[in-house]
Design a protein around this motif. Structure first.
Motif, mmCIF file in Angstrom:
data_model
loop_
_atom_site.group_PDB
_atom_site.id
_atom_site.type_symbol
_atom_site.label_atom_id
_atom_site.label_comp_id
_atom_site.label_asym_id
_atom_site.label_seq_id
_atom_site.Cartn_x
_atom_site.Cartn_y
_atom_site.Cartn_z
ATOM 1 N N ALA B 278 0.879 2.329 -7.110
ATOM 2 C CA ALA B 278 0.120 1.324 -6.378
ATOM 3 C C ALA B 278 0.993 0.645 -5.331
ATOM 4 C CB ALA B 278 -0.421 0.288 -7.348
ATOM 5 N N GLN B 280 2.282 -1.265 -2.238
ATOM 6 C CA GLN B 280 1.532 -2.367 -1.642
ATOM 7 C C GLN B 280 0.883 -2.015 -0.320
ATOM 8 O OE1 GLN B 280 3.109 -6.191 -1.627
ATOM 9 N NE2 GLN B 280 3.891 -6.094 -3.698
ATOM 10 N N GLN B 285 -5.238 -1.277 -2.395
ATOM 11 C CA GLN B 285 -4.510 -2.079 -3.372
ATOM 12 C C GLN B 285 -4.183 -3.456 -2.825
ATOM 13 O OE1 GLN B 285 -4.087 -1.887 -6.355
ATOM 14 N NE2 GLN B 285 -3.488 0.088 -7.133
ATOM 15 N N ASN B 286 -4.320 -3.602 -1.507
ATOM 16 C CA ASN B 286 -4.021 -4.913 -0.951
ATOM 17 C C ASN B 286 -5.059 -5.912 -1.420
ATOM 18 O OD1 ASN B 286 -1.670 -4.569 0.462
ATOM 19 N ND2 ASN B 286 -2.717 -3.741 2.251
ATOM 20 N N PRO B 287 -4.608 -7.023 -1.906
ATOM 21 C CA PRO B 287 -5.579 -7.983 -2.420
ATOM 22 C C PRO B 287 -6.231 -8.757 -1.288
ATOM 23 C CG PRO B 287 -3.376 -8.857 -2.626
ATOM 24 C CD PRO B 287 -3.239 -7.505 -1.983
ATOM 25 N N THR B 288 -6.888 -8.036 -0.398
ATOM 26 C CA THR B 288 -7.498 -8.731 0.723
ATOM 27 C C THR B 288 -8.660 -9.565 0.218
ATOM 28 O OG1 THR B 288 -9.070 -6.987 1.138
ATOM 29 C CG2 THR B 288 -6.977 -6.839 2.295
ATOM 30 N N VAL B 289 -8.838 -10.655 0.885
ATOM 31 C CA VAL B 289 -9.928 -11.547 0.506
ATOM 32 C C VAL B 289 -11.254 -10.868 0.822
ATOM 33 C CG1 VAL B 289 -10.901 -13.815 0.927
ATOM 34 C CG2 VAL B 289 -8.469 -13.439 1.212
ATOM 35 N N ASN B 291 -12.411 -7.918 0.733
ATOM 36 C CA ASN B 291 -13.039 -6.949 -0.158
ATOM 37 C C ASN B 291 -14.000 -7.612 -1.125
ATOM 38 O OD1 ASN B 291 -12.155 -4.523 0.706
ATOM 39 N ND2 ASN B 291 -10.388 -4.421 -0.634
ATOM 40 N N ARG B 387 -11.572 -4.505 5.542
ATOM 41 C CA ARG B 387 -12.070 -3.726 4.396
ATOM 42 C C ARG B 387 -11.946 -2.255 4.701
ATOM 43 N NH1 ARG B 387 -17.592 -6.756 2.912
ATOM 44 N NH2 ARG B 387 -18.049 -4.801 1.933
ATOM 45 N N ARG B 388 -11.335 -1.558 3.777
ATOM 46 C CA ARG B 388 -11.177 -0.128 4.016
ATOM 47 C C ARG B 388 -11.593 0.657 2.813
ATOM 48 N NH1 ARG B 388 -5.656 -1.912 6.453
ATOM 49 N NH2 ARG B 388 -6.010 -3.254 4.729
#
Ligand SMILES: [Zn+2]
Lengths: 144, 388
Positions: B278, B280, B285-289, B291, B387-388
């Motif tokens: 995972a 970064q 896996q990025n803890p984007t807001v 998503n 968002r991807r």
């Protein structure tokens, strides 16, 4: 709750993402802390200011439909957004049931950005503030 | 009533209204009058905790305003249901964060997320119908009914989730697909050294289709478990990566034996929670807001935009206001500090002749209006890019 509220806590409080018990803790804090009370009020004032046509009294449905945000969101979702939604949230050509599609893509209810650790499965809500914004968005401190 | 007491009660009622839209739905018209009407019952008794005081006053308030009949008239209203849904979700989130991880979540829920404690529309309607259709006195009772309803129904049994996957319920499938995304990226990174988005996207997409077909057509051994689904997915992802290696990476000397996963059908337990799987920089896996924003929900978009705007440390703050700093300053001054448009003009330009004043006030008003629209458009664009 002894520490001041951070903005993510205020966000959770104002946008109904807290349990009533946690709400009471926030309320007990802002009852004594004018700084946090002011922060909550400012947050609400900004949110109200950004409401579409907030001051006009209209039936809710028409209000939403007439709002710029709705039109922008709707046009994005409906026209270009079908592609966007598929590309971004769902693999190509999957069988999708018609009845359960809306809002199911993402969960807003369990996100704990401050506790993110790569490779871990579950967020730890006991984590506290950190200054590692460079690697992860750290701006929320749950306070019990 | 002292200012302090009325301030506290006003906050409680504001919060109740924020959740259940009480004023809009007509429980009361004037919140300040509602507080005043509480009279002596509003005072805190000597032996009462803050929470007990709040509960007693709210119970009194709801009795006084006739909540019971209000509830029976409005429980089907969209706005009121939104409040109940948010309450259930908040409680479920709390349960999730205070419980042992279930096998379902361990194997098929996305990172930081849950299937076992998720609220589908179907479950929301069922809980509302079974538990919340009787006579209810106040929101405290709603909360306590929600507690017992959730205790009865959650965590969702693994069997229940599998049944819904087998009947192709997209609510649960979306979560499984999100779970698979970082796994695909992890395997691709380790097996072929690739984190090219096009390649991983194709593998992810194919894997999702194959696994969906296998489950809905019940091709996996029955009874099927969450672990079987993920095991099967791991096998597919590995095979896909071998194909990728053979084709795109032809000529590169990579031994598949070096790959730490030996799994064909049963998953390597070590795969789950491996940090190197995972990295970064994996988008998913990025803890984007973003998503976690429900793009179909206007209110959710706006709530998150307010947070991004309000919090200077928010990852999207800078990108959101860049180029609009001055107009955002005006927006803050007007809405947060409560400065009128006239006073904003006076502050900046001093007292002007009437005509000039009118012109400039109109300009500031227009600028604030325009920046609101621009911010919303930009925020939606940022979500799209993020968002991807
Ligand atoms: Zn404080």
């Amino acid at each position: 709750m002894s520490r001041h509220l951070d903005s993510h806590t205020i966000f959770r409080y104002v946008s109904n993402r807290m349990t009533p018990q946690d709400e009471t803790s926030v309320q007990e804090h802002i009852s004594e802390c004018s700084k946090c009370r002011a922060a909550v009020e400012k947050y609400r004032a900004l949110a109200a200011g950004l409401e579409p046509d907030a001051s006009r009294v209209q039936p809710r449905f028409r209000l939403i439909c007439k709002s710029t945000l709705f039109r922008v969101a709707a046009s994005l979702i409906i026209v270009g957004g079908i592609t966007f939604t598929i590309i971004n949230t769902r693999p190509k050509s999957l069988p999708i049931q018609s009845g359960h599609d809306s809002g199911a893509i993402l969960s807003t209810d369990t996100y704990q950005p401050e506790t993110y650790q790569p490779g871990t499965q579950k967020a730890d809500t006991t984590s506290t503030e950190s200054d590692t914004l460079a690697t992860a968005p750290v701006y929320y401190t749950p306070e019990k | 009533m002292s200012e302090k007491i009325s301030g506290d009660i006003l906050e409680w009622l504001t919060k109740e209204d924020e959740r259940f839209s009480l004023r809009k739905l007509g429980l009361y018209t004037d919140i300040n009058k509602a507080v005043e009407d509480l009279g002596s019952s509003a005072y805190r008794e000597a032996d009462e905790s803050y929470s007990e005081w709040k509960q007693r006053v709210l119970a009194h308030f709801y009795e006084q305003t006739g909540f019971s009949s209000f509830y029976s008239q409005n429980r089907g209203e969209k706005l009121f249901k939104r409040g109940i849904r948010s309450l259930l979700k908040a409680k479920l989130s709390d349960m999730f964060h205070h419980s042992e991880q279930t096998d379902t979540d361990k194997y098929i829920a996305p990172d930081h997320d849950t299937i076992s404690y998720s609220l589908s529309e179907e479950n929301f309607e069922r809980i509302s119908e079974e538990h919340l259709s009787g006579e209810i006195q106040d929101t405290l009772e709603i909360s306590s009914i929600c507690n017992s309803a959730l205790k009865q129904n959650y965590p969702l049994a693994e069997e229940y989730v599998i049944d819904h996957l087998q009947t192709n319920d997209s609510f649960y499938w979306e979560k499984v697909y999100l779970r698979l995304k970082p796994m695909v990226e992890g395997f691709s990174y380790q097996m072929s050294g690739s984190n090219a988005q096009d390649q991983t996207y194709d593998i992810w997409s194919d894997t999702c289709m194959i696994i969906n077909t296998a489950v809905t057509e019940k091709r996996l051994s029955q009874p099927c478990h969450a672990k079987d689904i993920i095991s099967y997915a791991v096998g597919i992802i590995k095979n896909k990566n071998r194909e990728l290696l053979k084709g795109i990476k032809k000529g590169r000397n990579i031994s598949l034996d070096q790959v730490s996963y030996k799994v064909e059908y049963s998953p390597d337990e070590n795969f789950f929670n491996r940090e190197e799987a995972a990295p970064q920089n994996f988008s998913s896996q990025n803890p984007t807001v973003t998503n976690y924003i429900d793009i179909t929900d206007e209110v959710d978009i706006r709530n998150h935009m307010v947070l991004a705007l309000y919090n200077e440390k928010h990852p999207l703050h800078q990108a959101l206001i860049s180029g609009y700093e001055e107009a955002v300053g005006l927006l803050f001054e007007h809405y947060i500090d409560g400065v009128s448009y006239d006073d904003i003009v006076i502050k900046r330009m001093g007292h002007l002749p009437e005509k000039e004043m009118i012109k400039n006030v109109a300009r500031v008003r227009q600028e604030v209006k325009r920046v609101k629209e621009r911010l919303i458009k930009r925020f939606i664009k940022l979500i799209k890019n993020d968002r991807r």
